[in-house]
Scaffold this motif. Structure first.
Motif, PDB file in Angstrom:
ATOM      1  N   VAL A  50       4.396   2.382  -7.729  1.00  0.00           N
ATOM      2  CA  VAL A  50       3.699   2.418  -9.018  1.00  0.00           C
ATOM      3  C   VAL A  50       2.267   1.925  -8.921  1.00  0.00           C
ATOM      4  O   VAL A  50       1.330   2.605  -9.340  1.00  0.00           O
ATOM      5  N   MET A  51       2.069   0.741  -8.354  1.00  0.00           N
ATOM      6  CA  MET A  51       0.745   0.128  -8.371  1.00  0.00           C
ATOM      7  C   MET A  51      -0.150   0.606  -7.237  1.00  0.00           C
ATOM      8  O   MET A  51      -1.342   0.862  -7.437  1.00  0.00           O
ATOM      9  N   LEU A  52       0.410   0.739  -6.026  1.00  0.00           N
ATOM     10  CA  LEU A  52      -0.407   1.130  -4.874  1.00  0.00           C
ATOM     11  C   LEU A  52       0.250   2.265  -4.083  1.00  0.00           C
ATOM     12  O   LEU A  52       0.416   2.167  -2.857  1.00  0.00           O
ATOM     13  N   PRO A  53       0.600   3.358  -4.737  1.00  0.00           N
ATOM     14  CA  PRO A  53       1.276   4.437  -3.999  1.00  0.00           C
ATOM     15  C   PRO A  53       0.376   5.132  -2.988  1.00  0.00           C
ATOM     16  O   PRO A  53       0.868   5.752  -2.040  1.00  0.00           O
ATOM     17  N   GLU A  54      -0.953   5.016  -3.196  1.00  0.00           N
ATOM     18  CA  GLU A  54      -1.874   5.716  -2.301  1.00  0.00           C
ATOM     19  C   GLU A  54      -2.075   4.977  -0.976  1.00  0.00           C
ATOM     20  O   GLU A  54      -2.613   5.547  -0.021  1.00  0.00           O
ATOM     21  N   ARG A  55      -1.652   3.754  -0.895  1.00  0.00           N
ATOM     22  CA  ARG A  55      -1.780   2.983   0.338  1.00  0.00           C
ATOM     23  C   ARG A  55      -0.900   3.591   1.440  1.00  0.00           C
ATOM     24  O   ARG A  55       0.130   4.194   1.157  1.00  0.00           O
ATOM     25  N   GLU A  56      -1.321   3.434   2.688  1.00  0.00           N
ATOM     26  CA  GLU A  56      -0.513   3.915   3.803  1.00  0.00           C
ATOM     27  C   GLU A  56       0.573   2.884   4.105  1.00  0.00           C
ATOM     28  O   GLU A  56       0.326   1.870   4.754  1.00  0.00           O
ATOM     29  N   TRP A  57       1.775   3.160   3.624  1.00  0.00           N
ATOM     30  CA  TRP A  57       2.873   2.218   3.738  1.00  0.00           C
ATOM     31  C   TRP A  57       3.718   2.500   4.984  1.00  0.00           C
ATOM     32  O   TRP A  57       4.002   3.653   5.300  1.00  0.00           O
ATOM     33  N   ASP A  58       4.115   1.427   5.656  1.00  0.00           N
ATOM     34  CA  ASP A  58       5.132   1.501   6.699  1.00  0.00           C
ATOM     35  C   ASP A  58       6.426   1.023   6.037  1.00  0.00           C
ATOM     36  O   ASP A  58       6.712  -0.175   5.999  1.00  0.00           O
ATOM     37  N   ASP A  59       7.180   1.956   5.474  1.00  0.00           N
ATOM     38  CA  ASP A  59       8.337   1.582   4.667  1.00  0.00           C
ATOM     39  C   ASP A  59       9.354   0.754   5.440  1.00  0.00           C
ATOM     40  O   ASP A  59       9.913  -0.216   4.914  1.00  0.00           O
ATOM     41  N   ALA A  60       9.614   1.127   6.687  1.00  0.00           N
ATOM     42  CA  ALA A  60      10.596   0.389   7.480  1.00  0.00           C
ATOM     43  C   ALA A  60      10.161  -1.065   7.673  1.00  0.00           C
ATOM     44  O   ALA A  60      10.962  -1.997   7.531  1.00  0.00           O
ATOM     45  N   LYS A  61       8.871  -1.260   7.957  1.00  0.00           N
ATOM     46  CA  LYS A  61       8.357  -2.615   8.156  1.00  0.00           C
ATOM     47  C   LYS A  61       8.390  -3.405   6.847  1.00  0.00           C
ATOM     48  O   LYS A  61       8.737  -4.598   6.833  1.00  0.00           O
ATOM     49  N   GLU A  62       8.030  -2.762   5.736  1.00  0.00           N
ATOM     50  CA  GLU A  62       8.035  -3.447   4.445  1.00  0.00           C
ATOM     51  C   GLU A  62       9.450  -3.831   4.029  1.00  0.00           C
ATOM     52  O   GLU A  62       9.667  -4.890   3.436  1.00  0.00           O
TER      53      GLU A  62
END
Length: 225
Positions: free
Chosen positions: A192-204
């Motif tokens: 919602v707030m930072l969807p445009e960020r490059e996320w490493d979902d597994a690490k998060e």
């Protein structure tokens, strides 16, 4: 007007149509309202924009719905009773019915399951997060139709791990509140707030799980590999 891309939107509109309660224009209004409310939130949305997307006159909206809030409630209330509560519980039951040896494994499954749910049903997640805190009637519906049922299912799981000595002996509701706060915080930032960020979902997910299990203390946690 763009076609609804989420299955829950299609199911919602179909359920109205099957009951014979909605005209074709009303279905277009609801579809447009879902899109606008999800994108901008209730307060920043206008009936004129909804009417434009629905390809109807703004006055047509007010012939069916007295106020913008009535339009919102006509969307969220059925979503809660017809789709959200049963779908959330049906989907979540896959996790709750499985057997886990460790609380860590259970929480990891919850995190992965809820992240996938948020990814696949983002518009409804946005509407719920944006509007429930500001509309008491929606909050009451959510607690009754979703919150209490989830609590009934998850508290026994927490008690099981407490009986095994894996979790501190505090009230299970407190364990759920603290764990859910970390999970919801991750989902809120991620989608919602930072969807445009490059996320490493597994690490998060690993980091969120680590926080649930060990907090922010540097002691008591296993060494980093």
């Amino acid at each position: 007007m763009s076609e609804p891309v989420e299955q829950w939107v299609k199911e919602l509109l179909q359920s109205y149509d099957e009951e014979g309660k909605m005209t074709e224009k009303q279905l277009r209004i609801l579809n447009a309202a879902i899109e606008v409310f999800a994108e901008k939130g209730f307060a920043a949305s206008s009936t004129s924009e909804i009417a434009q997307r629905a390809a109807v006159a703004e006055g047509t909206i007010f012939r069916h719905y007295k106020t913008k809030k009535e339009l919102l409630l006509s969307i969220v209330a059925p979503m809660m009773s017809k789709l959200i509560a049963p779908f959330v519980l049906r989907d979540f039951s896959k996790v709750l019915d499985a057997k886990y040896a460790r609380y860590e494994d259970f929480m990891r499954a919850v995190l992965i399951n809820r992240a996938e749910f948020a990814r696949n049903h983002l518009p409804v997640i946005k509407i719920m997060l944006q509007e429930i805190p500001f509309h008491p009637e929606l909050k009451e519906q959510f607690v009754e139709r979703v919150g209490k049922k989830v609590l009934e299912r998850i508290v026994p799981v927490i008690r099981k791990f407490q009986d095994e000595g894996q979790i501190v002996p505090i009230p299970p509701e407190s364990v759920l509140r603290l764990s859910a706060s970390a999970i919801l915080g991750f989902l809120l930032m991620r989608f919602v707030m930072l969807p445009e960020r490059e996320w490493d979902d597994a690490k998060e997910i690993d980091t969120t799980l680590d926080f649930i299990l060990y907090g922010l203390s540097a002691s008591g946690r296993p060494p980093v590999a």
